[in-house]
Each structure stands twice: as C-alpha cells, then as structure tokens.
Scaffold this active site. Structure first.
Site, PDB file in Angstrom:
ATOM      1  N   ARG A 234       0.854  -1.185   0.000  1.00 11.62           N
ATOM      2  CA  ARG A 234       0.000   0.000   0.000  1.00 11.62           C
ATOM      3  C   ARG A 234       0.893   1.239   0.000  1.00 11.62           C
ATOM      4  O   ARG A 234       1.908   1.296   0.690  1.00 11.62           O
ATOM      5  CB  ARG A 234      -0.920   0.021   1.227  1.00 11.62           C
ATOM      6  CG  ARG A 234      -2.053  -1.001   1.167  1.00 11.62           C
ATOM      7  CD  ARG A 234      -3.060  -0.665   0.070  1.00 11.62           C
ATOM      8  NE  ARG A 234      -4.200  -1.576   0.056  1.00 11.62           N
ATOM      9  CZ  ARG A 234      -4.280  -2.686  -0.680  1.00 11.62           C
ATOM     10  NH1 ARG A 234      -3.239  -3.039  -1.441  1.00 11.62           N
ATOM     11  NH2 ARG A 234      -5.355  -3.435  -0.665  1.00 11.62           N
ATOM     12  N   ASP A 258       5.023  -0.045  -6.884  1.00 10.77           N
ATOM     13  CA  ASP A 258       3.815  -0.418  -7.620  1.00 10.77           C
ATOM     14  C   ASP A 258       2.595   0.262  -7.024  1.00 10.77           C
ATOM     15  O   ASP A 258       1.491   0.123  -7.540  1.00 10.77           O
ATOM     16  CB  ASP A 258       3.635  -1.945  -7.582  1.00 10.77           C
ATOM     17  CG  ASP A 258       2.489  -2.418  -8.467  1.00 10.77           C
ATOM     18  OD1 ASP A 258       2.374  -1.925  -9.608  1.00 10.77           O
ATOM     19  OD2 ASP A 258       1.683  -3.265  -8.011  1.00 10.77           O
ATOM     20  N   GLU A 263      -2.668   7.599  -4.996  1.00  6.00           N
ATOM     21  CA  GLU A 263      -2.928   7.033  -6.321  1.00  6.00           C
ATOM     22  C   GLU A 263      -4.387   7.098  -6.752  1.00  6.00           C
ATOM     23  O   GLU A 263      -4.710   6.909  -7.933  1.00  6.00           O
ATOM     24  CB  GLU A 263      -2.451   5.577  -6.381  1.00  6.00           C
ATOM     25  CG  GLU A 263      -3.220   4.606  -5.518  1.00  6.00           C
ATOM     26  CD  GLU A 263      -2.642   3.198  -5.581  1.00  6.00           C
ATOM     27  OE1 GLU A 263      -3.379   2.281  -5.941  1.00  6.00           O
ATOM     28  OE2 GLU A 263      -1.448   3.033  -5.282  1.00  6.00           O
ATOM     29  N   HIS A 295       0.026  -0.138  -9.748  1.00  2.00           N
ATOM     30  CA  HIS A 295      -0.664  -1.076  -8.847  1.00  2.00           C
ATOM     31  C   HIS A 295      -1.140  -2.306  -9.619  1.00  2.00           C
ATOM     32  O   HIS A 295      -2.332  -2.657  -9.602  1.00  2.00           O
ATOM     33  CB  HIS A 295      -1.847  -0.382  -8.159  1.00  2.00           C
ATOM     34  CG  HIS A 295      -2.187  -0.993  -6.835  1.00  2.00           C
ATOM     35  ND1 HIS A 295      -2.713  -0.274  -5.792  1.00  2.00           N
ATOM     36  CD2 HIS A 295      -2.099  -2.276  -6.382  1.00  2.00           C
ATOM     37  CE1 HIS A 295      -2.930  -1.068  -4.744  1.00  2.00           C
ATOM     38  NE2 HIS A 295      -2.569  -2.286  -5.089  1.00  2.00           N
TER      39      HIS A 295
END
Length: 335
Positions: A234, A258, A263, A295
């Site tokens: 996260r 990632d 986001e 992600h």
C-alpha cells in the site's frame, strides 16, 4: 420465484468482466457494472442493490456507510485483501464487509522481484536504448543479489512467497512481523535491525494506523546508503516527501513502487493527455533510479480468476446463510 441478489460493481474495467460476468450468471447474481469509482458522489448508485463490490482505490467512509444502510445495502464486497479503504468500525452491526484474503500471493511476490530486478539491472532503460540501436552500457551497471542481505516486512502469504523467491537467489533473508510464522527460511529480527542490516527492503504488510508512513525520514536514516526499496503493498506505507528527499540526497540505489499514497483517481486510468498536478508523483517520475508502475502486482489471469471466485463465493455465503469466513470485523482493525 427466486429473487436474484443485485450487486453494484464499482470501478469496472474491461478485464473485470472477463471473469465476473460469467461467474455472476453461474451463481445467479444480477451484477450492475458501473465504470465510476465508489465515493461520496457515486454512492447513490447503489440504491436498489443488495451489495456493492469495490476495489482498492474506491472508498467507503462512515457517511457513506450510513447512506448504504438507509438504502438497505447489506454487504460491501471487497475484491482485494486490504480493507483500509472501508470504515470497518462504522460498518459494524450495519453492513457486512467481506474481503478476498488471498488470491495469488505468488503474483504479487513475483512482480515485486520483477520490479527489483528491473530497477537494479536497468533493463527498462536498456530496452529503450537498444530500440534506437544505442548499445552503450554506460550508466547501466547493477549489483548482484547473490549473498546480499534482504529485509521482508510482513510475513503473510505474499511475504512468505517473497521469502521463497529471495532464497532462490541465495540471499540472507531477514524479516519482521508482529505475528511471526514458524518454519520460514528467514531470520526474524526487530525493525531497527532490519533497517540497519538490509541491502534490499521489500514491503508486504497491510496498511494500518501502526504501519502508515512506516518508511519515513527517521527510518530511512537507519538504512544503509545505496539500499534498494520495493513496495507492492500500500502506498501510504511510505512518506513520499521523505522518500523523495532521501533519493535526492543519493540514499537509495533504486526504488520500485507499484503503489503510491495518493494514487486514487490516477492509477488504473489513462492520464497520458493530462497535466500531472500531483507534484510528488511527477517528481518521482523524473528520478533515474525510481521505477513506478500502476498497482498491477496482482494482475495475472490466475489472480483475477481467484478474486472473482472468492468475491462471489462471499456473496453466495451471505445470501444463503453460510459461515462468513472472509468477514472483516472491528477486531481486525488496529485502533
């Protein structure tokens, strides 16, 4: 005549329908696919549904819980393992929250290793060079992983898969988790020891009040110079501003992300024609030793199929009064 359970499926992408559409029919559910994300402006679209289904960048806060409860929505189906985007305390005794605790730990762990290998050996830059027939090796030097000390924070199923991969590279694996798992081929140490000793750190812990900004200026100061950091968990595990400051000072050999703490509304969307107003994300993109992806660590055929199956099994269990083995309760939320 049987009444089909109606599910409002927020944040729909084309790849979601590949599995959810046929499986929904298999289970006898009436799924209403909605492209919009779930938030305060779109929660009204759940009216007339028995459940909503959301993903990692949707959110359901206390105000929305009350609205859903008034609409007689009885379940929030998370098509993810994490539940930090739902006010679980507010949902208690009102709406059932069900998650997908495991889908393909290997998918995320393998992607984390791909990020590390790429940012270390700079294969993404080499690819761009050779497409233009620039065969120079200047600036592409990496480092061996063999016999390096790596730190894995979080030893749940994904962390365990990551440890197995690191052991395949014959690294010395340190790990930290407040709930140790017996039998791992890794050495449990304190966080301070992990930060101090690791050449590579990979994050695989959930986002809680205790882990928010786990990586910050103070913990970064404890790390080795030239350390590599990978985050596929996260975004808010890392204080982005502190990370950027340290990168500008040359602290990190490379960083693979990632996930990103801001986001929402950017990841999973095509923003190529927009001006990026998020200064921190824009700055990260300019750093030569930072690699940011959207992600996608979970994004394999096997994982997507497993997510769909478990999500709909959760709905089926609720509809038919079966044990809710994947229910998220307030006991799982750290104060």
């Amino acid at each position: 005549m049987r009444r089909f359970m109606k599910i409002a499926f927020y944040g729909t992408k084309p790849y979601d329908k590949i599995w959810f559409e046929p499986m929904g029919k298999e289970y006898g559910f009436d799924i209403h696919f909605i492209e919009a994300a779930c938030n305060r402006e779109t929660v009204f679209m759940a009216k007339g549904h028995d459940a909503i289904c959301i993903f990692v960048n949707d959110y359901v806060d206390a105000e929305m819980i009350d609205a859903l409860y008034e609409m007689k929505v009885k379940a929030i189906l998370l098509r993810s393992a994490g539940f930090n985007n739902v006010d679980v305390k507010a949902a208690e005794d009102k709406i059932v929250v069900l998650r997908v605790p495991s889908y393909s730990p290997e998918a995320v762990a393998e992607f984390a290793m791909a990020l590390l290998l790429t940012v270390n050996r700079l294969t993404h830059k080499a690819y761009n060079r050779t497409r233009e027939f620039n065969m120079s090796l200047n600036g592409l030097m990496g480092t061996d992983l063999y016999e390096k000390t790596v730190g894995v924070i979080g030893t749940g199923k994904i962390g365990q898969a990551m440890i197995r991969i690191f052991n395949g590279f014959q690294t010395h694996v340190l790990c930290y988790d407040p709930f140790p798992v017996e039998g791992l081929e890794a050495e449990y140490v304190s966080l301070d020891e992990l930060f101090k000793s690791s050449d590579i750190i990979s994050l695989h812990c959930p986002l809680t009040s205790d882990t928010r900004h786990l990586i910050n200026k103070d913990t970064i100061a404890k790390m080795k110079n030239g350390v590599y950091l990978v985050n596929t968990s996260r975004g808010a595990l890392i204080n982005t501003e502190d990370l950027i400051d340290a990168m500008l000072e040359g602290k990190f050999g490379g960083v693979g992300l990632d996930v990103y703490e801001e986001e929402e509304g950017v990841f999973y969307e095509d923003k190529s024609g927009d001006i990026m107003v998020d200064d921190n994300l824009a700055r990260l993109m300019t750093l030569p030793n930072a690699l940011v992806t959207s992600h996608m660590g979970f994004f394999t055929k096997e994982a997507m199929q497993a997510i769909a199956r478990t999500t709909l099994e959760n709905a089926y269990a609720l509809e038919n009064g079966l044990p809710l083995v994947n229910r998220v309760g307030i006991e799982m939320v750290q104060a």
